[in-house]
Each structure stands twice: as C-alpha cells, then as structure tokens.
Motif scaffolding. Structure first.
Motif, mmCIF file in Angstrom:
data_model
loop_
_atom_site.group_PDB
_atom_site.id
_atom_site.type_symbol
_atom_site.label_atom_id
_atom_site.label_comp_id
_atom_site.label_asym_id
_atom_site.label_seq_id
_atom_site.Cartn_x
_atom_site.Cartn_y
_atom_site.Cartn_z
ATOM 1 N N ASP A 292 -40.302 46.653 21.906
ATOM 2 C CA ASP A 292 -40.075 45.902 23.153
ATOM 3 C C ASP A 292 -39.956 44.414 22.848
ATOM 4 O O ASP A 292 -39.137 43.708 23.444
ATOM 5 N N PHE A 293 -40.790 43.955 21.913
ATOM 6 C CA PHE A 293 -40.744 42.537 21.537
ATOM 7 C C PHE A 293 -39.415 42.204 20.857
ATOM 8 O O PHE A 293 -38.800 41.177 21.139
ATOM 9 N N HIS A 294 -38.967 43.103 19.994
ATOM 10 C CA HIS A 294 -37.651 42.898 19.361
ATOM 11 C C HIS A 294 -36.583 42.677 20.428
ATOM 12 O O HIS A 294 -35.803 41.735 20.363
ATOM 13 N N ARG A 295 -36.561 43.576 21.412
ATOM 14 C CA ARG A 295 -35.520 43.488 22.445
ATOM 15 C C ARG A 295 -35.659 42.205 23.263
ATOM 16 O O ARG A 295 -34.665 41.555 23.571
ATOM 17 N N ALA A 296 -36.899 41.839 23.568
ATOM 18 C CA ALA A 296 -37.108 40.636 24.393
ATOM 19 C C ALA A 296 -36.611 39.381 23.686
ATOM 20 O O ALA A 296 -35.974 38.527 24.295
ATOM 21 N N VAL A 297 -36.890 39.249 22.395
ATOM 22 C CA VAL A 297 -36.456 38.024 21.714
ATOM 23 C C VAL A 297 -34.957 38.073 21.413
ATOM 24 O O VAL A 297 -34.277 37.054 21.453
ATOM 25 N N GLU A 298 -34.445 39.267 21.136
ATOM 26 C CA GLU A 298 -33.019 39.379 20.804
ATOM 27 C C GLU A 298 -32.140 39.036 22.010
ATOM 28 O O GLU A 298 -31.044 38.486 21.845
ATOM 29 N N LYS A 299 -32.636 39.329 23.209
ATOM 30 C CA LYS A 299 -31.916 38.928 24.436
ATOM 31 C C LYS A 299 -31.704 37.427 24.472
ATOM 32 O O LYS A 299 -30.795 36.939 25.120
ATOM 33 N N LYS A 300 -32.601 36.686 23.845
ATOM 34 C CA LYS A 300 -32.498 35.229 23.858
ATOM 35 C C LYS A 300 -31.864 34.689 22.577
ATOM 36 O O LYS A 300 -31.988 33.505 22.251
ATOM 37 N N GLY A 301 -31.257 35.577 21.795
ATOM 38 C CA GLY A 301 -30.594 35.132 20.571
ATOM 39 C C GLY A 301 -31.569 34.837 19.440
ATOM 40 O O GLY A 301 -31.228 34.136 18.489
ATOM 41 N N LEU A 302 -32.783 35.389 19.537
ATOM 42 C CA LEU A 302 -33.780 35.154 18.481
ATOM 43 C C LEU A 302 -34.099 36.470 17.787
ATOM 44 O O LEU A 302 -33.691 37.542 18.231
ATOM 45 N N PHE A 303 -34.883 36.379 16.717
ATOM 46 C CA PHE A 303 -35.062 37.548 15.854
ATOM 47 C C PHE A 303 -36.488 37.548 15.317
ATOM 48 O O PHE A 303 -36.989 36.522 14.844
ATOM 49 N N TYR A 304 -37.148 38.707 15.431
ATOM 50 C CA TYR A 304 -38.470 38.914 14.826
ATOM 51 C C TYR A 304 -38.302 40.033 13.802
ATOM 52 O O TYR A 304 -38.223 41.209 14.156
ATOM 53 N N PRO A 305 -38.212 39.698 12.508
ATOM 54 C CA PRO A 305 -37.811 40.701 11.515
ATOM 55 C C PRO A 305 -38.740 41.903 11.281
ATOM 56 O O PRO A 305 -38.231 43.009 11.087
ATOM 57 N N PRO A 306 -40.085 41.767 11.250
ATOM 58 C CA PRO A 306 -40.870 42.949 10.850
ATOM 59 C C PRO A 306 -40.578 44.169 11.733
ATOM 60 O O PRO A 306 -40.600 44.067 12.958
#
Lengths: 459, 459
Positions: free
Chosen positions: A117-131
């Motif tokens: 869910d966190f991946h999707r939330a940040v990716e919506k804003k053009g950001l990336f959480y790799p782990p």
C-alpha cells in the motif's frame, strides 16, 4: 507468568474492549507466522496510539508479562511468535500514512502500513520506496524495519536500513524515544536508529518512522532468461555484475522452483529444456534502460541462455513477479515441511554454491528448492521434508548443517534478510563469536532489563 | 593518571621503540585537529597490527590510561584530541589496502589508508567509492568511519555508513571483534557495524574494514551556475531536487565563500555581480549525463542564473573542486577563529535558512560564511570571530545558539557529518532527549567500562 482477569482489565482500560481479543480463535490467528509454528498468546491487543503502547509496556514491565510485537505474521524465522504466551501487540491499527513530503523526499508513517500500500501511495506522487520483500502485499513496514527486509530490488537500491531516517519507538520500559533525523543526513550521537532496525522486535517497538524516498524511475524493463544448465545461469549472474550494469533485480529460479510456477508464468514463458531462469529488471531513464536491456539480452545469450524474453508491457511483467512472489507458499506442494534458509555468499561464489546445493540433494536424498536474489548473492534455499518422518528430519538437519558450514566457508552469512528469530538461533554462534554475542546480549539487557519484549529470540 | 617510565617501557615492548614518540615536537604534532585546539598527549604510539592495538588496550585498561585513536587529525569537532593526555594511538601505519575484489565489488582495507588514495586505487580498477569529505587528500578511512563522513557526493550516493559491510575492531578492553559481513547483505544479530560507524572513536578502534564499492560512472559533467541573488540560488536547489534528477553533487557557495576562492576558480569563472554559486555534478551513462546536463543548465537559467558553465574537461572540473575543497582552511583569512557548524535542514527549508543566516550576520555584526552540500540540506555555516575579543565571543555564541535553535525548529539536525566531538557537546541535549542520551551513555559504558577510550567526547 500467565495472565489473570485483573491483568486483562488493566489492559482493557488502556486500549478499550474493542481493541482486545481473548477468544481462542483470535488468539490462534495471532499464534503463528510463515514458519508454520504456533504458540498461543494469552491476549491480543490492538493499540492505536504511541501512548497506549507506552502504557501497555509500563504495565507489562511492572507485572513481568511478555509483550510480542506483531505486524501481519509473515516472518520467516519466528520473530513474532509468543513463545511463552503473554500479550501479542498487534500493530495493524496504527496504519496511518501521516505525510508524504514531495519536496523533501520523505514520508512519515505508522508501523501497521502494508508495504505494498505504501509503494502505491508514494508511486502515485512520482516517488519510490525500493524495499520490496516478496510478502509486500501483506507484510507491514513495522515488520520490515524489525527484520531489515530486503527483496529483489536490494541489488541496486539496498535494504530497509538504507531508507530509515528516524524512528519514534517505545522501549520495553514504556519510555518513548525518538532516534535519527528527519533530514537526508545526520550523525548526532550513536546510531540508535540502525541498532533498532533489524533487531527483530527485541529492543523497542517502532510506533512511527520517517522513511527516505527517491524519484520514481521513468522506465522499467523486465527480462527473463531461460537456461538449460543451472551452472550457466549462475555464471551469468557474476558476468552481469562484472559488466558494471546494475539491474534493479537479478532473481534466480532453479528447476524445482520452475516446476511450481510454470503454470502461472504462462505456457510460452519457458523454452523446452529450461533448467534455470533469471529474471532481470533494469530501471532509470528511458534511453538508458533501452541500451541496458539490449546489453543484458545479448550477454545472457552469449552465456548460453536458450531464450531471453522482454516483458511487452507492465501486465506481462506483473505476471512474472506474481509467479516469483508466490513461490514461497507454493513450496508446500512438494513436502509438508520446509527449512527455509536465506544464505548469502559473495556473488563470485554463486556457481560454487549452486553446485554444492545439487550435491547436498544427492547426498541426503531430499528436494532442495533454490531461488532468490542472486544479484547480491542472497539465495533462498528450501530443504523440503516431512517432519513426521524421523529419518527425513535427521537428513534435513544434516543438510542444513552442511549448507551453513559451506556458506560460512565461502565468506557468507546465514541470513541476508529473514533474521535469526528462533529458527536460526542455534546457528548464530557459527557465524558470530562469543564476545560479539556477549555485546549484543548486554545491549538487549540495557534496553529490556526485565526481558519482557519478545523474549527467546535471536540468542 | 599521568604516565611514567614504567608505563612507557611496557608500551615500547608492545610496539617497539621505533613506533613510539615521546618528544615534545611529535606530541605537539598529535595534539590538535581542524578545530585549532590543542591538548598534549603523554605519548604517541604507531601500532602496525591488530594484535598490538589489542595489547595496548589491555595494558591501558589495567592501568586506567586514556587511549585516543587518531587518523590524520582533520576532524572538525575535536574527536581525536587527547583532552586528558594519555596515549594517542596514531593509526597511520596500518594503511594497507589488502584486497580490491573486482568480482564482488568489495575492498578490505586498514584504517590508516588516505581516502583519496583509496579513491584512486579503486578507480584504476573501474570501481567507485563515493564518500568524499573535503579533506579527502589527507583524511583517513578510519577517521571517515569514526565520524560517518559524507561529502558532496552524498546527495546521490549516501554517506560512509552505506558503504561499510563489516569491521574488525578492538574494544577498549582489548578484545578483538568482527562485525557485519563480507557480502552484499546480512542481518545476523544486532547491527554492531553501524553502531561503531559514527561513534566518533568512542566505542572501539577499527583495525580493518570491508567496504562496498560500486561501478565507476562512465561519464561525469560538472556545471557551475552563478546567481546574483542568494535566494534564487537557494530556491534552485529545491527546484532541482523536485525535478527527479539526482545530481551527484549540489554544492552551494555564498558571496563570502566566493571572495575567498575567486582567484583559484579563475578570472572567467564568475560572472560580474555573482552573489552565490551552485556547483552541480551529474554522472552515469554518457547519453543520460548529456541529457541531464542540458536539463539542469536550462533549469538554472529559468530560475534566474546569470551564467551557467560546463567544465570542458576533467582539468577544469578539478579546478572547481580544488577551490571548493580549499574553502575550509581559507576561512582564517577573514578572522582568526571560526565556529564551524554543519547543520542540516530539510531541502525545502534551505531558502528560509539562507535568509535566517543573513539576518544573523546583521543582528550580531559578524561575518558568517555559508557553503556546503545544499543538495541534502547540509550547510557548513562558519561564524568568523576573534577569540581575544570578549564581545565578539559573546556575539558569536549568541549567533550559534540562534542558528541551532532555528535549525531544530525547521526539523533539522546540529550535525550532518562532522560529529559532536567536544565542540557540539553542549548542544547535543537540544536535539536529543535525556532517555536517548541515557541509552547512548549506557552503550558507551558497556563497550568501555573504564572509560579509557577517547573520554570526554559526544556527551
């Protein structure tokens, strides 16, 4: 000590009746993890604030009751199991994403947030959480921090510890601490942040975290390369690393793994005679990705790959990853029990290790399924057996002993990302000496003088 | 306690007469660091093996003599100063690069290796070690580990802690420990490695380290952008980060900094009326670097830059960096003393912080020189004054207090890479609470029960 009604009513005062479960079913649901082992807690509480967590610990400390923090129970080594009963602290209701700061590339979140869910939330804003551990669709960020989770993308982007800037956490004594920083850099005082990350929930319970984000890569390409010879596949991993191209994923699946996932990969995914598959992913700027994809494709072919496919769209890539991520639970189709070891060896030693695992299978007459993050030498090696068969147990044990011995001989480690928990406890001394373990035990005692937080884990 | 002849003869037996200095000159040479403060040690020893370091500590522990580890004394906060005399443990002779492993992207080195020498050694093999403190031509890797050094490239590549895989270290009790791994990943036990990294030489003395390397970028471009308005320069930093381009360096120099380095930058480097300079560097694959260079150039111009220059060759780039790296020592041209603070603020708060520093200068009538790693919000803020002038001292102190207060109000930290040492000790409690400092003190006591290793630092 076992808990009585007086204890339960204190807990109820702290969290409220609707945030507490004493029924057999709920206790059972919080009794196990991905090891398949089960230990019943006395009670499950669902705190919703840091202050509640603090009050629970103050009470537990006073009464010497064990508290076992838990995300969604996807751990591989028993880190969230209540070995001696006590209070399971289920963190799922502390699942707010407080802030995603697009200007500073940070996020402030609670531990119960599901990683995916966190991946999707940040990716919506053009950001990336790799782990991205394989369990990302159900594991939590709190659990990821406890175990210092990795996943396929670690080969390029590093593991959880590289993305944690600061923590709010509750000590087993009930005190609330703040560690680290909210900024890109910081070195004031000792690094308590990274001492807590990877401590398997034995030093403190994280109640809020500041995570570092990076820009979302513009383009991703996913390749799969079929090999008829497992040794060619293993050598290709080393060859890729030597080129200087850093793919974001270099995953390896052996023949037994492929048997389990071939249907979900789709009929045309594997060339006839495929004995090993590499899944490669590159990301970055569009033009660079195109160049690197071409280079990797021709490298794989020159190393003997019999087929190299590039996913034509994100749907095809998702199919490959869905199959890869489903592997771990599918293993139980092969045997009722598994010993799952996430060894790491130097990348150049992967061909040696692959050969050694083949020999182990022959020597002990057991199916051993290997797959994992070959790009950083992290192989998930699953020894399949039936616990009810004494001879199989004995042989599985012998195989594990030999596996660890060889791993350490090659300069490796017994765990790349799953942690020690309870399943690897007895092997820890093979890797870490008595002085170092002594220091760790003393650190544990310093944080948790009454040994009430997640007792019985690691050492 | 002061040391007598009996003590010295034991030390001589351990390291040999040629690895020990008692003369006033040698003691003086090992008495100071970049803070300009000086404390004479009783003796300087130059161990050449881990076993010697261990024996020195066993003896020092028994006799309760302080031991102060030292690289090349380039620290900014007094971390290597022998406040109470004792033994300075000068690590410069343990300077072997044992191994650069091109297959596994690791290196095994001793702490006395000069950081710049190590850069050159790995770059010759097509590999890259990103941490590059401004003192890289004379600081040591051991010192970098002690302080968790950063440098300009941290904005893209992270700091020293991201490149340390494992350590061999000697505890203050003389015991030799091994922490971490030799592989890309590893989570067995608590993270003693990162507890030691950044502990400012107060927990253990590192005698050997396994460092992570990455492929050497194919191409580097260095840009410098002149601004007539410091606020435009500060806003450009935030604007760059928001684009998603991650330059490997985003350095900022204010007007006073430029006054100091304009001659070494060369006559044509700065446009007339330049009040602030950004040095930007991008690296990676050739085509990508070309694209990003173009994008950064036009972004700077659209943000109000009056001139943007791209270095035409590595010689021109080297000139820019030489000037930038010379800044810190050049500051003494402005005033005999400086208070050098390496605050970090969220990137979006840089314009606010730049304005605040201007106001501080006016308010307290002191020259404050700001430059540094703006890309990760890490500003080196130098308050210039004359210690002999009581009123200047008072005003400088007021300015520092206000600077830290504002930094923390913006969500920042008092030190991004210099550490606390002795110069920031009294400010530590403004950032870190009593419970957290209590934990740190207990960890110190656990590693160093007799408080003989680098006493008086951090807290």
């Amino acid at each position: 000590m076992r808990m009585g009604n007086a204890h339960l009513s204190v807990l109820e005062k702290i969290v409220g009746a609707r945030a507490m479960e004493q029924g057999a079913e709920e206790r059972y649901c919080h009794s196990y993890d991905a090891t398949g082992r089960s230990y019943l807690p006395d009670v499950v509480v669902f705190p919703s604030t840091t202050s509640q967590v603090s009050r629970i610990f103050k009470f537990a400390c006073e009464q010497k009751i064990s508290v076992i923090p838990r995300g969604n129970g996807s751990g591989m080594t028993g880190g969230s199991l209540p070995l001696e009963g006590g209070i399971v602290l289920s963190m799922g209701r502390m699942n707010a994403i407080h802030d995603i700061d697009e200007e500073n590339f940070t996020a402030s979140v609670e531990p119960g947030v599901i990683t995916g869910d966190f991946h999707r939330a940040v990716e919506k804003k053009g950001l990336f959480y790799p782990p991205d551990p394989a369990s990302s669709s159900f594991c939590t960020l709190g659990g990821n921090i406890a175990e210092c989770a990795g996943g396929p993308r670690a080969v390029k982007y590093g593991v959880t510890r590289n993305y944690v800037l600061g923590l709010e956490a509750v000590l087993p004594t009930g005190e609330i601490i703040h560690t680290g920083v909210q900024t890109a850099k910081g070195v004031a005082g000792y690094d308590l942040t990274r001492l807590i990350v990877g401590s398997e929930g034995t030093l403190a319970v994280v109640t809020r975290m500041t995570l570092r984000l990076i820009p979302l890569p513009e383009k991703i390409e996913t390749l799969s390369a079929c090999f008829s010879d497992i040794h060619q596949a293993a050598s290709t991993v080393s060859a890729i690393i030597r080129t200087g191209i850093v793919p974001r994923c270099v995953e390896f699946l052996d023949r037994s793994s492929l048997e389990l996932v071939k249907d979900s990969l789709g009929a045309s995914a594997l060339a006839p005679g495929t004995c090993a598959l590499l899944i490669l992913e590159v990301d970055g700027k569009k033009e660079m990705v195109a160049t690197e994809t071409r280079q990797l494709k021709s490298l794989c072919l020159s190393m003997g790959a019999i087929k190299v496919t590039t996913a034509r769209n994100s749907g095809e890539a998702a199919t490959i990853w869905k199959a890869r991520k489903a592997l771990s639970p599918l293993l139980y189709q092969l045997a009722p029990h598994k010993i799952n070891e996430d060894i790491v060896v130097p990348i150049s030693a992967i061909p040696d290790m692959v050969g050694f695992i083949e020999q182990l299978q022959r020597q002990w007459g057991l199916t051993i399924v290997s797959f994992g993050h070959a790009g950083d030498g992290n192989i998930h090696c699953n020894i399949m057996y039936d616990k009810r068969d004494e001879d199989q147990c004995r042989r599985a044990q012998k195989a594990v002993d030999a596996l660890f011995e060889h791993t350490l001989k090659l300069g490796g480690t017994i765990t790349g990302e799953h942690g020690v928990g309870i399943t690897k406890k007895k092997y820890l001394t093979k890797e870490i000496g008595p002085v170092e373990i002594g220091l760790m035990r003393q650190i544990k005692h310093l944080f948790d003088p009454h040994n009430i937080l997640n007792p019985g884990k690691i050492f």
